[in-house]
Design an enzyme around this catalytic site. Structure first.
Site, mmCIF file in Angstrom:
data_model
loop_
_atom_site.group_PDB
_atom_site.id
_atom_site.type_symbol
_atom_site.label_atom_id
_atom_site.label_comp_id
_atom_site.label_asym_id
_atom_site.label_seq_id
_atom_site.Cartn_x
_atom_site.Cartn_y
_atom_site.Cartn_z
ATOM 1 N N ASP A 33 -27.731 6.466 40.719
ATOM 2 C CA ASP A 33 -26.699 6.989 39.835
ATOM 3 C C ASP A 33 -25.476 7.275 40.693
ATOM 4 O O ASP A 33 -25.381 8.302 41.359
ATOM 5 C CB ASP A 33 -27.198 8.253 39.129
ATOM 6 C CG ASP A 33 -26.158 8.810 38.157
ATOM 7 O OD1 ASP A 33 -25.003 8.325 38.197
ATOM 8 O OD2 ASP A 33 -26.496 9.712 37.380
ATOM 9 N N LYS B 46 -16.847 7.735 35.726
ATOM 10 C CA LYS B 46 -15.784 8.506 36.380
ATOM 11 C C LYS B 46 -14.663 7.643 36.983
ATOM 12 O O LYS B 46 -13.793 7.196 36.250
ATOM 13 C CB LYS B 46 -16.402 9.496 37.376
ATOM 14 C CG LYS B 46 -17.304 10.504 36.624
ATOM 15 C CD LYS B 46 -17.700 11.734 37.370
ATOM 16 C CE LYS B 46 -18.314 12.746 36.405
ATOM 17 N NZ LYS B 46 -19.733 12.984 36.540
ATOM 18 N N TYR C 298 -28.107 15.521 38.273
ATOM 19 C CA TYR C 298 -27.718 15.440 36.866
ATOM 20 C C TYR C 298 -27.403 13.985 36.551
ATOM 21 O O TYR C 298 -26.725 13.313 37.319
ATOM 22 C CB TYR C 298 -26.480 16.307 36.620
ATOM 23 C CG TYR C 298 -25.898 16.205 35.227
ATOM 24 C CD1 TYR C 298 -26.579 16.729 34.125
ATOM 25 C CD2 TYR C 298 -24.661 15.596 35.007
ATOM 26 C CE1 TYR C 298 -26.042 16.655 32.854
ATOM 27 C CE2 TYR C 298 -24.115 15.514 33.734
ATOM 28 C CZ TYR C 298 -24.808 16.046 32.662
ATOM 29 O OH TYR C 298 -24.269 15.966 31.397
HETATM 30 C C1 LIG Z 1 -20.823 12.930 35.360
HETATM 31 C C2 LIG Z 1 -22.137 12.341 35.662
HETATM 32 C C3 LIG Z 1 -22.890 11.661 34.689
HETATM 33 C C4 LIG Z 1 -22.512 11.642 33.237
HETATM 34 O O1 LIG Z 1 -21.305 11.018 33.000
HETATM 35 P P1 LIG Z 1 -20.500 11.384 31.649
HETATM 36 O O2 LIG Z 1 -19.368 10.436 31.637
HETATM 37 O O3 LIG Z 1 -20.127 12.828 31.785
HETATM 38 O O4 LIG Z 1 -21.458 11.176 30.522
HETATM 39 C C5 LIG Z 1 -24.032 11.007 35.090
HETATM 40 N N1 LIG Z 1 -24.442 11.040 36.370
HETATM 41 C C6 LIG Z 1 -23.759 11.696 37.322
HETATM 42 C C7 LIG Z 1 -24.239 11.653 38.728
HETATM 43 C C8 LIG Z 1 -22.604 12.386 37.005
HETATM 44 O O5 LIG Z 1 -21.959 13.084 37.926
#
Ligand SMILES: *Cc1c(COP(=O)(O)O)cnc(C)c1O
Length: 427
Positions: free
Chosen positions: A238, A266, A143
Site C-alpha cells: 500500500d 494521494k 491503515y
Molecule cells: C490515505 C490512505 C489510504 C486511503 O486513501 P483515501 O484516498 O483516503 O481513501 C489507504 N492507504 C494508505 C496507506 C493511506 O495513507
C-alpha cells in the site's frame, strides 16, 4: 481569533456527523474546535479568520508541490474548460497510466479509481479471486482506507480516536483478517505456519505512515516476499502515501522486493480525489471487462484528477533535485527540533524518512503500534496547540505523519523552529 471557525463548526456539528467529513479533522485528540481553512499557497495556508500557518498536513500527503502550484491549477482549469467528466475514456488516463508504469518497474497494468480506499478494496478482491483464498494478513497500525476487510486494528483515525474494531463490519468478514505487529517477521512466519494455504495476501505500508512514521526494519519486507511466495499468497504494497513521496516511483528501500499488487493514491491525484491499483498483468487481467472480478466507478479516471496528477508527476520527474531538497529540509528541521526538545529535557523520538516524519512524545524507540502508543498524547496535544497558536499547522494527532513539500523554504523552516522554541517555553 478563531470566531468564524468556531461558528462554522457549531453549524457543521448540526449538519454533518461530528462536524467533519473525515474523523481526524475533528481535533478530538488535541482538543478545541477544528480550524476551518480558506486558502493555501505554497507551504502556507490561511484559515477563515485570516490566521496564517506553515502547513505540514499538506492535505495528508497529496500536495507534494505545495498548495495551488501554478502548473497544477493551470492544468485543472484548462481541463475544466474542456469538460469535467464524460463517462468515457480520455487521453489523460492513458498518459497518467503510462507515467505510473514507467515509474514502477514492477507494474505492468494499472486501473484508476477515485480514492485510496477503493484501490485497496480492489487489490484485496483481486488477491482473493486470483488465489481462490479468503484470508488477509495486515499489520497493526497500518491503515488501508475504511473498507470492511481492513478496519481491524487500523491506524490513522482509528488509532487517534482509540476506537475498537469498527461496528458494522460483520464478524464473519472481520475474522478473515489476521492482524499482527509491524516489524515482527516471527509473527508473520507463525501466521503462515498456521494458515498458509488460506492466505490470499499480505498487505503492508512499506513505510508505515498511519501510526505516525515507522520505518521497516532491515529484512522485514523481504521476509514478507519470501513467505508470501513460498505459500502462493500475494504481497500487496500500500503505497498510497509513499508512492512518489520518497522518490520518483515507489518506496526506494523496496527495490527488488517486487510486490504483486501496488496501491496508489494521494500524490498521483495532485490534490484531487484519486486512487489506483497496479500490478502484474496476470493478476490485473482478472479485472472486468477482461476478467470476472468486478470494479467500476462513475468518476474513475476523472479528467480533472488525471490533469492534476499529470501536472504533479511531470514536475517531479523533471526536477532531479526535488527529492533531495525536501529531504534536506526535513532532515535539518528534525535535527534542530530534536535539539530544542533535548535542551528542554523532554524525551521525544523523531522517526523520519526523507520528507515525512513524526515526533513521538516517548523516549522510544518506536517500531510498531505498541511502542507508538507509549507516546504521551496529552503532551502531544499541548505541543500541537502551541504550534497552532504560533502559526504552524502540524497534523492534529500523535499518530500521523508531518509532510514537507517542495514549497517549504528556509524561511518556513526558521519560523517553524521559532514556533517550536516558543511552544516549548510554555510547556
Ligand atoms: C490515505 C490512505 C489510504 C486511503 O486513501 P483515501 O484516498 O483516503 O481513501 C489507504 N492507504 C494508505 C496507506 C493511506 O495513507
Amino acid at each position: 481569533m478563531k470566531d468564524r471557525s468556531q461558528a462554522l463548526f457549531a453549524q457543521a456539528e448540526r449538519l454533518i456527523p461530528g462536524g467533519v467529513n473525515s474523523p481526524v479533522r475533528a481535533f478530538k485528540a488535541v482538543g478545541g474546535a477544528p480550524v476551518f481553512m480558506n486558502a493555501g499557497r505554497g507551504a502556507r495556508i490561511c484559515d477563515v479568520d485570516g490566521n496564517e500557518y506553515i502547513d505540514y498536513v499538506m492535505s495528508w500527503g497529496p500536495l507534494i508541490l505545495g498548495h495551488t502550484h501554478p502548473a497544477v491549477v493551470a492544468a485543472i482549469s484548462a481541463q475544466a474548460e474542456k469538460g469535467t467528466s464524460f463517462g468515457a475514456p480520455t487521453p489523460l488516463e492513458v498518459e497518467l497510466a503510462g507515467l505510473i508504469i514507467e515509474a514502477f518497474p514492477n507494474l505492468e497494468m494499472v486501473r484508476m479509481m477515485s480514492s485510496g480506499t477503493e484501490a485497496v478494496m480492489t487489490a484485496i478482491r483481486l488477491a482473493r479471486a486470483f488465489t481462490g483464498r479468503d484470508r488477509i494478513v495486515k499489520f497493526a497500525g497500518c491503515y488501508h482506507g475504511h473498507s470492511d476487510a481492513l478496519l481491524a486494528r487500523a491506524g490513522s483515525g482509528v488509532a487517534t480516536l482509540g476506537l475498537p474494531d469498527s461496528p458494522g463490519v460483520p464478524g464473519s468478514l472481520a475474522e478473515l483478517t489476521i492482524t499482527i505487529p509491524f516489524n515482527d517477521p516471527g509473527a508473520v512466519a507463525a501466521v503462515f505456519a498456521k494458515h498458509g494455504p488460506d492466505i490470499a495476501a499480505v498487505i503492508v505500508e512499506p513505510v508505515a505512515g498511519n501510526m505516525g512514521v515507522v520505518l521497516p526494519q532491515p529484512g522485514f519486507l523481504s521476509r514478507l516476499r519470501e513467505l508470501t511466495r513460498a505459500h502462493g499468497s500475494l504481497l500487496i504494497f500500500d503505497e498510497v502515501i509513499t508512492g512518489f513521496r520518497l522518490a520518483w516511483g515507489g518506496y526506494p528501500g523496496g527495490g527488488g522486493i517486487d510486490p504483486d499488487l501496488t496501491c496508489l493514491g494521494k500524490i498521483i491525484g495532485g490534490g484531487l480525489p484519486v486512487g489506483a491499483v497496479g500490478g502484474k498483468r496476470a493478476v490485473m487481467e482478472q479485472l472486468a471487462p477482461l476478467g470476472p472480478v468486478y470494479q467500476a466507478g462513475t468518476l474513475s479516471g476523472n479528467p480533472l484528477a488525471m490533469a492534476a496528477g499529470l501536472a504533479t508527476l511531470t514536475i517531479l520527474r523533471e526536477s532531479t533535485e526535488c527529492y533531495e531538497a525536501m529531504k534536506r529540509y526535513a532532515f535539518s528541521l528534525c535535527e534542530e527540533m530534536q535539539g530544542l526538545f533535548n535542551r528542554k529535557g523532554m524525551p521525544v523520538t523523531i522517526n523520519r524518512l526523507d520528507s515525512m516524519f513524526t515526533i513521538f512524545f516517548t523516549a522510544g524507540p518506536v517500531c510498531d503500534l505498541d511502542t507508538a502508543r507509549r507516546s504521551d498524547t496529552e503532551l502531544f496535544a499541548r505541543f500541537f496547540r502551541g504550534m497552532m497558536s504560533n502559526g504552524v499547522n502540524p497534523p492534529p494527532s500523535q499518530f500521523e505523519a508531518w509532510f514537507v513539500s517542495l514549497a517549504h523554504d528556509l524561511l518556513d523552516a526558521e519560523k517553524t523552529l521559532e514556533a517550536c522554541a516558543r511552544t516549548l517555553e510554555t510547556m
